[in-house]
Design a protein around this motif. Structure first.
Motif, PDB file in Angstrom:
ATOM      1  N   GLN A 267     134.861 128.961  79.553  1.00 50.41           N
ATOM      2  CA  GLN A 267     134.459 127.593  79.860  1.00 50.41           C
ATOM      3  C   GLN A 267     133.001 127.377  79.470  1.00 50.41           C
ATOM      4  O   GLN A 267     132.283 128.315  79.127  1.00 50.41           O
ATOM      5  N   GLY A 268     132.577 126.126  79.529  1.00 53.70           N
ATOM      6  CA  GLY A 268     131.172 125.786  79.329  1.00 53.70           C
ATOM      7  C   GLY A 268     130.624 126.223  77.989  1.00 53.70           C
ATOM      8  O   GLY A 268     131.274 126.077  76.945  1.00 53.70           O
ATOM      9  N   ILE A 269     129.415 126.765  78.013  1.00 51.33           N
ATOM     10  CA  ILE A 269     128.755 127.193  76.776  1.00 51.33           C
ATOM     11  C   ILE A 269     129.569 128.273  76.079  1.00 51.33           C
ATOM     12  O   ILE A 269     129.715 128.275  74.853  1.00 51.33           O
TER      13      ILE A 269
ATOM     14  N   GLU B 291     125.488 120.315  80.480  1.00 54.92           N
ATOM     15  CA  GLU B 291     126.580 119.779  81.292  1.00 54.92           C
ATOM     16  C   GLU B 291     127.757 120.759  81.311  1.00 54.92           C
ATOM     17  O   GLU B 291     128.653 120.726  80.473  1.00 54.92           O
ATOM     18  N   THR B 292     127.721 121.644  82.294  1.00 56.56           N
ATOM     19  CA  THR B 292     128.759 122.653  82.489  1.00 56.56           C
ATOM     20  C   THR B 292     129.218 122.612  83.948  1.00 56.56           C
ATOM     21  O   THR B 292     128.543 122.025  84.803  1.00 56.56           O
TER      22      THR B 292
ATOM     23  N   ASP C  67     124.940 118.930  75.672  1.00 60.78           N
ATOM     24  CA  ASP C  67     126.350 119.273  75.595  1.00 60.78           C
ATOM     25  C   ASP C  67     126.428 120.774  75.286  1.00 60.78           C
ATOM     26  O   ASP C  67     125.562 121.299  74.585  1.00 60.78           O
ATOM     27  N   PRO C  68     127.448 121.509  75.775  1.00 65.06           N
ATOM     28  CA  PRO C  68     127.559 122.923  75.410  1.00 65.06           C
ATOM     29  C   PRO C  68     127.513 123.178  73.910  1.00 65.06           C
ATOM     30  O   PRO C  68     127.020 124.222  73.464  1.00 65.06           O
TER      31      PRO C  68
END
Length: 283
Positions: free
Chosen positions: A28-30, A213-214, A250-251
């Motif tokens: 998820q995320g980055i 934004e995660t 954003d990632p």
């Protein structure tokens, strides 16, 4: 004046096609953005994350959605493996790396994203939170980076190691003492490994993201806001007000820099902590 967004198509880096890349925190995320970006370049990516079910690298079907890198992983030859990993578990890290080299191929690219945070003021903090945060962020980063570097060095192979630090590795932030300390440690490790491994052709750099934004950031706004008597929405507004470019990341903004650092374009860079902060941190 034209604007290039985080989702603009990226150039092709054919040198990454077929390379084996390990991405920790890849679910998820980055980490997920880095995973998909490298897949779209044709790399073979091992996503290592606590969210994955098997400790053995297991090949899974790649997605069909077009990525920011342009095209699909399937179209560029990218292959995806998933493996469960707790980066703070030395035996687990070593077992995964052995399995990866044996079953997938030499891991010549590492992007270590796995990390965590706890929210508390230092005077109110607990030793348990301090140790948990540092165990994952600093010790876990060390274990994975050491394992990859050791195998590359023993095999006489060059490689790229990218460690996720943070602008918290260059600044202090209220209610995040353990996290800040752990990310300062990541930058120190980056500089030392860069010096020690330069002669072996193993380049070691760090990325220092700002506010991204995660899911972790969204949780931090709730917990940190409660500590400060603020709502999550008020913390988010404060976050945006602190960024000269006027938005949080954003990632994919971070994944784009990771792609650059593992490409041939960054062949004369090592020991650096690259800010991706929208101008929020400039040193």
């Amino acid at each position: 004046m034209s604007t290039v967004s985080a989702r603009s198509p990226l150039p092709r880096f054919p040198e990454l096609r077929g390379r084996v890349a390990l991405v920790t925190g890849g679910a998820q995320g980055i980490g997920a953005a880095v995973r998909d970006t490298l897949l779209a370049q044709g790399a073979t990516v091992i996503s290592a994350d606590l969210a994955h079910p098997s400790a053995e690298p297991t090949e899974v079907a790649v997605g069909t959605a077009a990525s920011a890198a342009g095209g699909t992983a399937a179209a560029t030859g990218g292959r995806l493996f998933e493996a469960r990993l707790d980066v703070s578990d030395e035996a687990g890290v070593e077992a995964l790396l052995d399995a990866a080299w044996r079953g997938v191929g030499p891991v010549s690219v590492l992007v270590n994203v796995a990390g965590m945070s706890t929210m508390d003021f230092v005077v109110d903090s607990t030793l348990a939170n301090w140790e948990k945060t540092n165990r994952v962020n600093s010790t876990g980063t060390y274990l994975v980076a050491r394992g990859v570097a050791r195998r590359l060095k023993d095999a006489g192979l060059p490689g790229r190691i990218v460690l996720l630090a943070s602008q918290a590795g260059k600044n202090g932030y209220r209610a995040m003492g353990a996290y800040v300390a752990s990310k300062h440690a990541v930058l120190g490790l980056t500089k030392t490994m860069a010096i020690e491994l330069a002669a072996d052709g193993i380049l070691v750099n760090a990325i220092c993201p700002g506010i991204v934004e995660t899911p972790m950031k969204h949780r931090e706004r709730v917990e940190g806001g409660a500590l400060r008597g603020m709502t999550a929405a008020e913390v988010e507004a404060e976050d945006n007000s602190q960024v000269p470019l006027g938005r949080t990341a954003d990632p994919q903004d971070v994944a784009n820099v990771a792609l650059f650092l593992v490409s041939d374009l960054a062949s004369y860079m090592t020991g650096q902590g690259i800010n991706v902060t929208g101008g929020m941190t400039m040193h």
